[in-house]
Enzyme design. Sequence first.
Site, PDB file in Angstrom:
ATOM      1  CE1 TYR A 171       0.564 -10.535  -4.998  1.00 58.82           C
ATOM      2  CE2 TYR A 171       1.342  -8.557  -3.904  1.00 58.82           C
ATOM      3  CZ  TYR A 171       0.425  -9.203  -4.708  1.00 58.82           C
ATOM      4  OH  TYR A 171      -0.627  -8.497  -5.217  1.00 58.82           O
ATOM      5  NE  ARG A 195      -6.217   8.661  10.788  1.00 56.75           N
ATOM      6  CZ  ARG A 195      -5.856   9.512  11.749  1.00 56.75           C
ATOM      7  NH1 ARG A 195      -5.079   9.097  12.745  1.00 56.75           N
ATOM      8  NH2 ARG A 195      -6.264  10.759  11.752  1.00 56.75           N
ATOM      9  CE  LYS A 237      -4.415 -11.644  -2.988  1.00 57.08           C
ATOM     10  NZ  LYS A 237      -2.976 -11.629  -2.873  1.00 57.08           N
ATOM     11  CG  ASP A 239       2.877 -12.928   2.568  1.00 62.87           C
ATOM     12  OD1 ASP A 239       1.826 -13.525   2.827  1.00 62.87           O
ATOM     13  OD2 ASP A 239       2.964 -12.057   1.682  1.00 62.87           O
TER      14      ASP A 239
HETATM   15  C1  LIG Z   1      -2.017 -10.588  -2.697  1.00 65.19           C
HETATM   16  C2  LIG Z   1      -0.811 -10.822  -1.899  1.00 65.19           C
HETATM   17  C3  LIG Z   1      -0.198  -9.777  -1.188  1.00 65.19           C
HETATM   18  C4  LIG Z   1      -0.689  -8.353  -1.255  1.00 65.19           C
HETATM   19  O1  LIG Z   1      -1.935  -8.220  -0.691  1.00 65.19           O
HETATM   20  P1  LIG Z   1      -3.007  -7.109  -1.133  1.00 65.19           P
HETATM   21  O2  LIG Z   1      -4.136  -7.372  -0.214  1.00 65.19           O
HETATM   22  O3  LIG Z   1      -3.318  -7.344  -2.569  1.00 65.19           O
HETATM   23  O4  LIG Z   1      -2.354  -5.792  -0.933  1.00 65.19           O
HETATM   24  C5  LIG Z   1       0.912 -10.083  -0.424  1.00 65.19           C
HETATM   25  N1  LIG Z   1       1.417 -11.329  -0.361  1.00 65.19           N
HETATM   26  C6  LIG Z   1       0.861 -12.341  -1.039  1.00 65.19           C
HETATM   27  C7  LIG Z   1       1.473 -13.704  -0.934  1.00 65.19           C
HETATM   28  C8  LIG Z   1      -0.244 -12.141  -1.840  1.00 65.19           C
HETATM   29  O5  LIG Z   1      -0.779 -13.158  -2.524  1.00 65.19           O
END
Ligand SMILES: *Cc1c(COP(=O)(O)O)cnc(C)c1O
Length: 392
Positions: free
Chosen positions: A110, A58, A207, A182
Amino acid sequence: MSSQNDFLPYPKGFATAAIHHAQEPEEWDSMAIVAPIVTSTTFKQFAPSQPKKFEYARSGNPTREVLEKVLAKLDNAKYGLTFSSGLGATTALLGMLNAGDHIISGSDIYGGTNRLFNQVATKFGIQITLLDMSDLSTFEKTISENTKVVWIETPTNPTMQVVDIKAVSEITKRHNIILVLDNTFLTPYLLQPMQFGVDIVSYSLTKYMNGHTDVVMGALVTSDEVIYNKLKYLQNAMGIVPSPFDCYQVNRGLKTLALRMEKHKENALLVAKYLENHPKVEKVLHPGLPSHPQHDLFKQQTSGHSGTFSFYLKGGLETAKKFLTVLKLFALAESLGGYESLIELPSIMTHASVPPEQRKVLGITDSLIRLSVGIEDIEDLIADLEQAFKSL
Ligand SMILES: *Cc1c(COP(=O)(O)O)cnc(C)c1O
């Protein structure tokens, strides 16, 4: 490779770093070309409290370490940390705050981040203000003594508004506030946020970064040692860690990130132009198009746009539902950033967790459609859209 016109050049040495950084065969005894997957949960020590490097998985794992180092490098940063999901990364960030602290966030973010901020963080006494981050004077007036973090996404999701990163960072620096961006939509290949004064870059690696629609993971990247040490502590203390196998997969995905992003960018721009000329389309929201109101700002801070953008279809909910159901190649599914094309209706899918009155203000109507254009053959993608329009 497409010409960069007046966008920023692609980051130098990016593909080489993605393939080689921190993973030359000399890094491990076996001289394996591919970084090994180490699954052991614990590591033998020379003497009590004298580990060679790792103690318990961890707190640290060799496969994860490779991925974290390469992630840092791709953002031109010093440190990278991975988490079990994108929202897991955001959860660790929240762990840096105390009850009574205040976060200012862009309003068009998001859906899951919106829910985490407003439904979960507030329960622990963290105050949240959502703002239109293009209104800089209101933003600066909203800052108070207890404002500790500013969270931005650019372009925003799903309405593709562009935030002036440098202008925001000048304000956060003046007030000693941590600025988080982000960068899930653009990746470090198309946007290098640290160059504009961002303190922490956040990713859903789920993504584009992994890009193969088979891993859920997140990351935070920073060059600030104090922030890094806090987050590293929280990664272990809160237990929000990814598995070694998933780390291997994401590291593998990164090898083709530059290639994939160029193709996503090219395909999406062609689809956007096709939609813009279609009589059944009301409006296309794509920051790489000259018709986008912030196209000039977008060009100054990125090397182009990825495969994800939105458009308003003429008609209401029923027309939108029919359109999405008739498509064959574009799969009707949430998420984005994989090699395959996806399409969805944010108002009742990805952004259903955003309160209806807020959706209305943001323009997330029942005819706003978001697509994630994959790297298939462009003729096939256009033909699929064409047959769906014809069915309406
Ligand atoms: C999908 C997404 C998240 C969250 O990510 P997860 O891996 O699904 O927890 C955060 N910000 C953006 C812009 C996203 O597209």
